[in-house]
Design a protein around this motif. Structure first.
Motif, PDB file in Angstrom:
ATOM      1  N   ILE A  74       0.834  -1.205   0.000  1.00  0.00           N
ATOM      2  CA  ILE A  74       0.000   0.000   0.000  1.00  0.00           C
ATOM      3  C   ILE A  74       0.866   1.251   0.000  1.00  0.00           C
ATOM      4  CG2 ILE A  74      -1.748   1.304   1.269  1.00  0.00           C
ATOM      5  CD1 ILE A  74      -2.674  -1.380   2.472  1.00  0.00           C
ATOM      6  N   THR A  75       0.547   2.176  -0.886  1.00  0.00           N
ATOM      7  CA  THR A  75       1.171   3.492  -0.934  1.00  0.00           C
ATOM      8  C   THR A  75       0.070   4.538  -0.800  1.00  0.00           C
ATOM      9  OG1 THR A  75       2.945   2.743  -2.404  1.00  0.00           O
ATOM     10  CG2 THR A  75       2.515   5.113  -2.346  1.00  0.00           C
ATOM     11  N   VAL A  76       0.231   5.469   0.119  1.00  0.00           N
ATOM     12  CA  VAL A  76      -0.773   6.522   0.292  1.00  0.00           C
ATOM     13  C   VAL A  76      -0.443   7.690  -0.637  1.00  0.00           C
ATOM     14  CG1 VAL A  76      -1.834   8.170   1.882  1.00  0.00           C
ATOM     15  CG2 VAL A  76      -1.237   5.865   2.687  1.00  0.00           C
ATOM     16  N   ILE A  77      -1.317   7.915  -1.600  1.00  0.00           N
ATOM     17  CA  ILE A  77      -1.227   9.072  -2.502  1.00  0.00           C
ATOM     18  C   ILE A  77      -2.618   9.698  -2.520  1.00  0.00           C
ATOM     19  CG2 ILE A  77      -0.739   9.932  -4.820  1.00  0.00           C
ATOM     20  CD1 ILE A  77       1.031   7.516  -5.290  1.00  0.00           C
ATOM     21  N   PRO A  78      -2.787  10.896  -2.029  1.00  0.00           N
ATOM     22  CA  PRO A  78      -4.130  11.469  -1.908  1.00  0.00           C
ATOM     23  C   PRO A  78      -4.723  11.835  -3.256  1.00  0.00           C
ATOM     24  CG  PRO A  78      -2.488  13.126  -1.409  1.00  0.00           C
ATOM     25  CD  PRO A  78      -1.736  11.828  -1.566  1.00  0.00           C
ATOM     26  N   ASN A  79      -6.031  12.040  -3.274  1.00  0.00           N
ATOM     27  CA  ASN A  79      -6.651  12.652  -4.436  1.00  0.00           C
ATOM     28  C   ASN A  79      -6.059  14.041  -4.633  1.00  0.00           C
ATOM     29  OD1 ASN A  79      -8.503  10.613  -5.196  1.00  0.00           O
ATOM     30  ND2 ASN A  79      -9.890  11.215  -3.557  1.00  0.00           N
ATOM     31  N   GLY A  80      -6.039  14.482  -5.862  1.00  0.00           N
ATOM     32  CA  GLY A  80      -5.500  15.801  -6.164  1.00  0.00           C
ATOM     33  C   GLY A  80      -6.601  16.798  -6.479  1.00  0.00           C
ATOM     34  N   VAL A  81      -6.309  18.058  -6.239  1.00  0.00           N
ATOM     35  CA  VAL A  81      -7.254  19.136  -6.538  1.00  0.00           C
ATOM     36  C   VAL A  81      -6.689  19.969  -7.672  1.00  0.00           C
ATOM     37  CG1 VAL A  81      -8.487  21.142  -5.650  1.00  0.00           C
ATOM     38  CG2 VAL A  81      -8.011  19.203  -4.135  1.00  0.00           C
ATOM     39  N   ASP A  82      -7.477  20.140  -8.716  1.00  0.00           N
ATOM     40  CA  ASP A  82      -7.116  21.045  -9.807  1.00  0.00           C
ATOM     41  C   ASP A  82      -7.604  22.434  -9.395  1.00  0.00           C
ATOM     42  OD1 ASP A  82      -6.807  22.504 -12.123  1.00  0.00           O
ATOM     43  OD2 ASP A  82      -7.478  20.895 -13.438  1.00  0.00           O
ATOM     44  N   PHE A  83      -6.702  23.205  -8.797  1.00  0.00           N
ATOM     45  CA  PHE A  83      -7.118  24.466  -8.189  1.00  0.00           C
ATOM     46  C   PHE A  83      -7.660  25.464  -9.212  1.00  0.00           C
ATOM     47  CE2 PHE A  83      -4.132  22.679  -5.104  1.00  0.00           C
ATOM     48  CZ  PHE A  83      -4.927  22.713  -3.973  1.00  0.00           C
ATOM     49  N   GLY A  84      -7.159  25.410 -10.423  1.00  0.00           N
ATOM     50  CA  GLY A  84      -7.692  26.294 -11.454  1.00  0.00           C
ATOM     51  C   GLY A  84      -9.135  25.987 -11.781  1.00  0.00           C
ATOM     52  N   ARG A  85      -9.523  24.704 -11.672  1.00  0.00           N
ATOM     53  CA  ARG A  85     -10.883  24.278 -12.017  1.00  0.00           C
ATOM     54  C   ARG A  85     -11.902  24.732 -10.996  1.00  0.00           C
ATOM     55  NH1 ARG A  85     -14.504  19.804 -11.666  1.00  0.00           N
ATOM     56  NH2 ARG A  85     -13.363  18.940  -9.914  1.00  0.00           N
ATOM     57  N   VAL A  86     -11.467  25.046  -9.772  1.00  0.00           N
ATOM     58  CA  VAL A  86     -12.434  25.389  -8.726  1.00  0.00           C
ATOM     59  C   VAL A  86     -12.217  26.796  -8.155  1.00  0.00           C
ATOM     60  CG1 VAL A  86     -12.825  22.994  -8.071  1.00  0.00           C
ATOM     61  CG2 VAL A  86     -10.991  24.269  -6.955  1.00  0.00           C
ATOM     62  N   ALA A  87     -11.464  27.626  -8.863  1.00  0.00           N
ATOM     63  CA  ALA A  87     -11.163  28.971  -8.357  1.00  0.00           C
ATOM     64  C   ALA A  87     -12.417  29.854  -8.333  1.00  0.00           C
ATOM     65  CB  ALA A  87     -10.081  29.620  -9.219  1.00  0.00           C
ATOM     66  N   PHE A  88     -12.463  30.766  -7.361  1.00  0.00           N
ATOM     67  CA  PHE A  88     -13.583  31.698  -7.226  1.00  0.00           C
ATOM     68  C   PHE A  88     -13.641  32.659  -8.397  1.00  0.00           C
ATOM     69  CE2 PHE A  88     -15.209  35.857  -5.827  1.00  0.00           C
ATOM     70  CZ  PHE A  88     -16.496  35.489  -5.438  1.00  0.00           C
ATOM     71  N   ASP A  89     -14.861  32.942  -8.858  1.00  0.00           N
ATOM     72  CA  ASP A  89     -15.072  33.893  -9.939  1.00  0.00           C
ATOM     73  C   ASP A  89     -16.347  34.672  -9.634  1.00  0.00           C
ATOM     74  OD1 ASP A  89     -16.157  34.975 -12.500  1.00  0.00           O
ATOM     75  OD2 ASP A  89     -14.402  33.995 -13.356  1.00  0.00           O
ATOM     76  N   GLU A  90     -16.222  35.972  -9.441  1.00  0.00           N
ATOM     77  CA  GLU A  90     -17.367  36.785  -9.043  1.00  0.00           C
ATOM     78  C   GLU A  90     -18.442  36.850 -10.129  1.00  0.00           C
ATOM     79  OE1 GLU A  90     -18.148  41.249  -7.204  1.00  0.00           O
ATOM     80  OE2 GLU A  90     -16.262  40.189  -6.823  1.00  0.00           O
ATOM     81  N   SER A  91     -18.015  36.825 -11.402  1.00  0.00           N
ATOM     82  CA  SER A  91     -19.014  36.864 -12.473  1.00  0.00           C
ATOM     83  C   SER A  91     -19.824  35.571 -12.504  1.00  0.00           C
ATOM     84  CB  SER A  91     -18.340  37.103 -13.825  1.00  0.00           C
ATOM     85  OG  SER A  91     -17.497  36.011 -14.179  1.00  0.00           O
TER      86      SER A  91
END
Length: 395
Positions: free
Chosen positions: A160-177
């Motif tokens: 077993i190797t622990v590798i977490p799920n990754g977050v694509d930060f650009g895909r979930v960035a805040f956008d006021e519009s």
């Protein structure tokens, strides 16, 4: 290096979208085979240039599908087969080993205390999983919680190797519009405080707990936004009607514009009974809002005041949500973007999708170095023709 990912289905879901993110950042040539249901995620992956094969299974016990998968793998000349989700593990690990693939890797995305991917962990389920684990060289656990459960279930710790799920930060960035657009779409006032949940409408998510906790607080200035679809929707809508808050609760259904939906919220709540990682909490924090959760292994050892664990019962959750809503009020007037958005640097450092995918690629390469490469791949033209004939593969 040629890598084939085998997954049970490619409808919209956490493991499926995580695979898509990995494919966008891997440094190796990759293809995907789905046992059945080549849904919307398959279309996304195909549009991004990755070949997707549909094995065309029509039942969970379709033994001839094992032969079709063996042929696909044998002709594809893959160096690594990487399986995701229970049914794909059962078929994919056996077929890959029979086809002589040098490296077989498993990712375990969702093993709960009592269920594996909403499947009760009976002796039969366990026997199939552990039996086919003999065909796998390594298992990636997405959290320490998953790793510990795998060991208790019978998987060898050294595999077993622990590798977490990754977050694509650009895909979930805040956008006021996007915030303004989504609020207009669902007739949510711009100045309203919006508490949101995101995920499959499934009893394990316990969204009814959030509805009941929030019901006394829902008014013209406070709304609840539920994003997702699933078998629990009718019951949740009934709970909303029973509390007389139908006009204050929005069921947005299944959505793919995750960043926009998160941007429309001001507070995120995750209420699952069991959770093996908690990707939605990370995405909410990456969007800049505060988050409350009942369980979230991904937040273990993350030091931040932007998120905290809360009780998994109505009174305690109501108290914690009310405290967060009260925190917003001083900064509310004149703020079209709602409460100030702030990021959590520790999450970027630990869970960035580029770093996570790099660790997966490194694992492939290390295992292949120890095992040695397979014989030369067949000519691409003959492979494509064979696969198209036997599986209906498509781009």
């Amino acid at each position: 290096m040629k890598v084939l990912h085998v997954i049970t289905g490619l409808g919209v879901g956490g493991a499926e979208l995580q695979l898509r993110s990995v494919l966008r950042h891997t440094r190796h040539d990759a293809e995907v085979v789905t046992l059945y249901n080549p849904g919307e995620v398959a279309e996304m992956i195909s549009r991004e240039g990755v070949r997707v094969h549909d094995l065309g299974m029509t039942s969970n016990t379709e033994v001839p599908a094992l032969l079709r998968l063996w042929r696909l793998i044998r002709r594809g000349g893959y160096d690594v087969v990487h399986t995701h989700l229970y049914r794909a593990c059962i078929y994919g690990r056996i077929a890959a080993r029979l086809a002589g693939v040098p490296v077989v890797v498993t990712t375990e995305h969702s093993i709960g205390r009592t269920h594996l991917e909403r499947r009760r962990m009976t002796r039969g389920v366990q026997a199939l999983y552990l039996g086919t684990d003999l065909c796998s060289d390594a298992t990636i656990a997405v959290s320490d919680t998953v790793a510990d459960r795998l060991v208790k279930w019978g998987v060898q710790r050294n595999k077993i190797t622990v590798i977490p799920n990754g977050v694509d930060f650009g895909r979930v960035a805040f956008d006021e519009s996007h915030r303004a657009r989504i609020r207009a779409e669902f007739a949510i006032p711009g100045e309203a405080r919006v508490v949101g949940v995101l995920g499959r409408l499934d009893p394990n998510k316990r969204f009814d707990l959030v509805i009941e906790a929030m019901a006394p607080m829902l008014d013209a200035t406070t709304r609840l936004l539920l994003i997702g679809e699933g078998p629990d929707r009718d019951r949740l809508e009934s709970v909303v009607r029973e509390h007389g808050v139908s006009e204050r609760v929005v069921f947005a259904g299944e959505r793919h514009d995750v960043a926009a939906m998160l941007s429309a919220m001001d507070l995120f709540v995750a209420s699952s009974d069991q959770e093996t990682f908690g990707l939605s909490v990370l995405e909410a924090l990456a969007n800049g809002m505060r988050a409350l959760y009942t369980t979230c292994p991904a937040m273990d050892d993350i030091d931040t005041d932007r998120a905290r664990a809360v009780p998994g019962e109505v009174a305690g959750m109501r108290r914690e949500i009310a405290a967060e809503l009260a925190r917003m009020e001083p900064s509310w007037p004149g703020s079209s973007g709602g409460p100030p958005r702030e990021t959590v640097p520790a999450i970027h450092d630990r869970y960035g999708i580029e770093s996570v995918t790099g660790r997966i690629d490194d694992l492939y390469e290390g295992l292949l170095t120890r095992r040695g490469p397979r014989p030369p791949h067949p000519a691409p033209a003959s492979v494509d023709a064979s696969l198209a004939e036997s599986t209906g593969g498509h781009r």
